[in-house]
Design an enzyme around this catalytic site. Sequence first.
Site, mmCIF file in Angstrom:
data_model
loop_
_atom_site.group_PDB
_atom_site.id
_atom_site.type_symbol
_atom_site.label_atom_id
_atom_site.label_comp_id
_atom_site.label_asym_id
_atom_site.label_seq_id
_atom_site.Cartn_x
_atom_site.Cartn_y
_atom_site.Cartn_z
ATOM 1 N N GLU A 1 0.749 -1.119 -0.094
ATOM 2 C CA GLU A 1 -0.013 0.035 0.121
ATOM 3 C C GLU A 1 1.003 1.325 0.040
ATOM 4 O O GLU A 1 0.843 2.049 1.031
ATOM 5 C CB GLU A 1 -0.993 -0.026 1.165
ATOM 6 C CG GLU A 1 -2.038 -1.200 1.071
ATOM 7 C CD GLU A 1 -3.113 -1.122 1.936
ATOM 8 O OE1 GLU A 1 -2.930 -0.453 3.144
ATOM 9 O OE2 GLU A 1 -4.123 -1.557 1.789
ATOM 10 N N GLU B 1 -6.990 -8.156 -0.838
ATOM 11 C CA GLU B 1 -7.158 -8.057 0.599
ATOM 12 C C GLU B 1 -8.417 -7.873 0.681
ATOM 13 O O GLU B 1 -8.993 -6.699 -0.074
ATOM 14 C CB GLU B 1 -6.246 -7.123 1.581
ATOM 15 C CG GLU B 1 -4.731 -7.332 1.607
ATOM 16 C CD GLU B 1 -4.371 -6.072 2.536
ATOM 17 O OE1 GLU B 1 -4.984 -5.648 3.284
ATOM 18 O OE2 GLU B 1 -3.185 -5.817 2.181
HETATM 19 C C1 GAL Z 1 -4.614 -3.031 4.942
HETATM 20 C C2 GAL Z 1 -2.896 -3.529 4.874
HETATM 21 C C3 GAL Z 1 -2.692 -4.699 5.623
HETATM 22 C C4 GAL Z 1 -3.806 -4.753 7.019
HETATM 23 C C5 GAL Z 1 -5.088 -4.473 6.647
HETATM 24 C C6 GAL Z 1 -6.093 -4.309 7.829
HETATM 25 O O1 GAL Z 1 -4.599 -1.687 4.388
HETATM 26 O O2 GAL Z 1 -2.537 -3.705 3.786
HETATM 27 O O3 GAL Z 1 -1.494 -4.932 6.034
HETATM 28 O O4 GAL Z 1 -3.235 -3.737 7.935
HETATM 29 O O5 GAL Z 1 -5.515 -3.144 5.994
HETATM 30 O O6 GAL Z 1 -7.509 -4.183 7.381
#
Ligand code: GAL
Length: 681
Positions: free
Chosen positions: A154, A313
Amino acid sequence: MYQLFPKVNGFIHGGDYNPDQWLDRPDILEKDVELMKKAHINCVTLGVFSWSAYEREEGKFSFDWLKSVMDNLYENGIYTILATPSGARPAWLDEKYPDAMRVDAYGHRNRHSSRHNHCMTSVNYRKQVAKIDTQLAEKFSEHPGLILWHISNEFGGACYCDSCKKRFQEYLAEKFNHDIDKLNHAWWTGFWSRRFTSFEQVEPPYSNGEDSILGLNLEWKRFTTWSTNDFMRFEIDTLRKVDPKTPVTTNFMTMYEGLDYHQMMDSLDIISWDSYPRFHNDYESLQETFARNAFNHALFRSMKPDRPFMLMESAPGLVNWAPVNKYKRPGIHRLACLQAVASGSDTVQYFQIRKGRGAFEQHHGAVIDHLGTDDTRVFREVAEVGEMLEKIGEVTGSLAGNPVALLFDWDNRWAIKDAMALAQETKKYEETCIDIWKTFLRLGVEPDIVSSDMDWSGYKVILAPMLYVLHDGIGDKVKEFVRKGGRIIATYFSGYVDQNLLCHLGGFPGDGLSEVFGVISEEIDSFYPADRNHILWKDSEDTLGKRIEVRDYAELLRVKDAKVLASYTEDYIQGSPAVTVNDYGPGRAYYLACRTEAEDLAPFFREVLEGAGISPKILPKNVEYHVRKNENAVYEFYLNLGSQEAEINGICGEDLLTGDRIDGSYMLQGMQVLVVKKEYR
Ligand code: GAL
């Protein structure tokens, strides 16, 4: 047909997994693999934040743990996406090389802290990253389980240190051909006596510094993207020196404002993003939350329209960082995952596979909870998705192929926000794009989302909301598109400035667009929140006599050649044109001079689509519809986002989840997902 991962049969189902936090618990690592298999997980992302586990002290590396985890996963049918660990720096690194730490907009250097806060131009940081990335590539690029490199995590934010300032000045000198007066002209620095006599005088827009040169503000944002992309490319090049064949991605964030992803997408082989919609919130309906998420899917999908994208994710259950951390209600997980697939993703991945025991994310959702079993609601819902993905595996590689696209530019976001114009609270560029896009989604014609600089010649209809900034050549591009028979819908606040934010002279929309649209916008009036006007539609079949409410903005148009479709009914612009159409060659250019609820324009949009030979659908309330295609079949996705059953008509093909044949109509249950395969005859 484009298979992202030829080694993998079907969809990727998995997510971030952090075994390095559990190296003292081999029992847990063993159990995790067993549970992953039960959850139909076939891939994990490793090492996103593992730098301090790989290199506890400078130059002392240990990768044995990673090798044994990757081997074991692979033996159990689970592939690996391997991250470069540059997203978080170990303490020793910041202690020894403080220039790796970012400087904020006030000029203060950060202290060693959490993650995602590096200086992209720091020579020392780059050296250290190159070392660790090279080690990883040398050790793992030939591992049979490896399918993808995940660059850092990110990317985001800006650094205002002296090294970045210098790089910015060099970037400007290059951009303006080493001629400071070119910059002075482009930024109109005669205003308030802001003229520069050398590039070294130009500073980033510090919080306690220059803020009146809008061209500078914009260029700084562009530079931040440039610099981030430069860093990302440096990481990619480092890996490629050792491993030229494994594809690379980085995980983008939901419509993240800080970086123009359109400038970064070409550096990547695959686009992936992290989706965390706030389901069940108190400010919009569930359907709206889904539609906003679908907009993001479309944005990322459209960055590489020739291949699927990745949902990198998403949260099993809930996140832990929202103002209110609410659990997804039963069935929502399935809908959200299948929405990603319906929108063109070939992966469904989570953050995270197992919950970390301590620190910041110990209460974040995970496939495997602290309870440590498969007997949880979240686990069961994840496993159900895994099973569904196996059933529809043949969908992978298929593409969206939509005939409509919406233009969305980061420059435009930044410039509109920064413009000393309109009403500060209601500019809402992004919301306007989403609203218009959603209305087309409801019509069953989901637009792609492309930047004005991308190729949009293949679309039949282009939507161009609030295209305030016109990059060089866009005027001609629009002309050419319409001359070849394309339809375009533009709105108020379009074509006011060039790419340096200098106003176009001779009438808005500029750069030749007033000729295409047949109108000139003479005034734009901003409303107070309670102000209203209305427009009345003239003589089209679907909209005849329809009165629509206007809020926020209304332009006073001078019509040159266009035909007036609707006029204002009140105030000083009563009777003057509000919606126009201009036949330009075989194409048509529509202009909406005011802001209305996009939904109120649905009949108008329907007519435009039909005029372009595209058939909109009639969908039951709360049903979202997406299509993917390959050379053999069309896959239609119906997502019932409501709890009531909904009847779908005119549907035939094979229900891919059950194998049943559908002929004619189908009763979709509340929260049900239907995937129908229609083979070409
Ligand atoms: C994302 C990040 C992850 C984790 C996740 C939690 O933005 O890439 O490492 O922190 O959020 O929701």
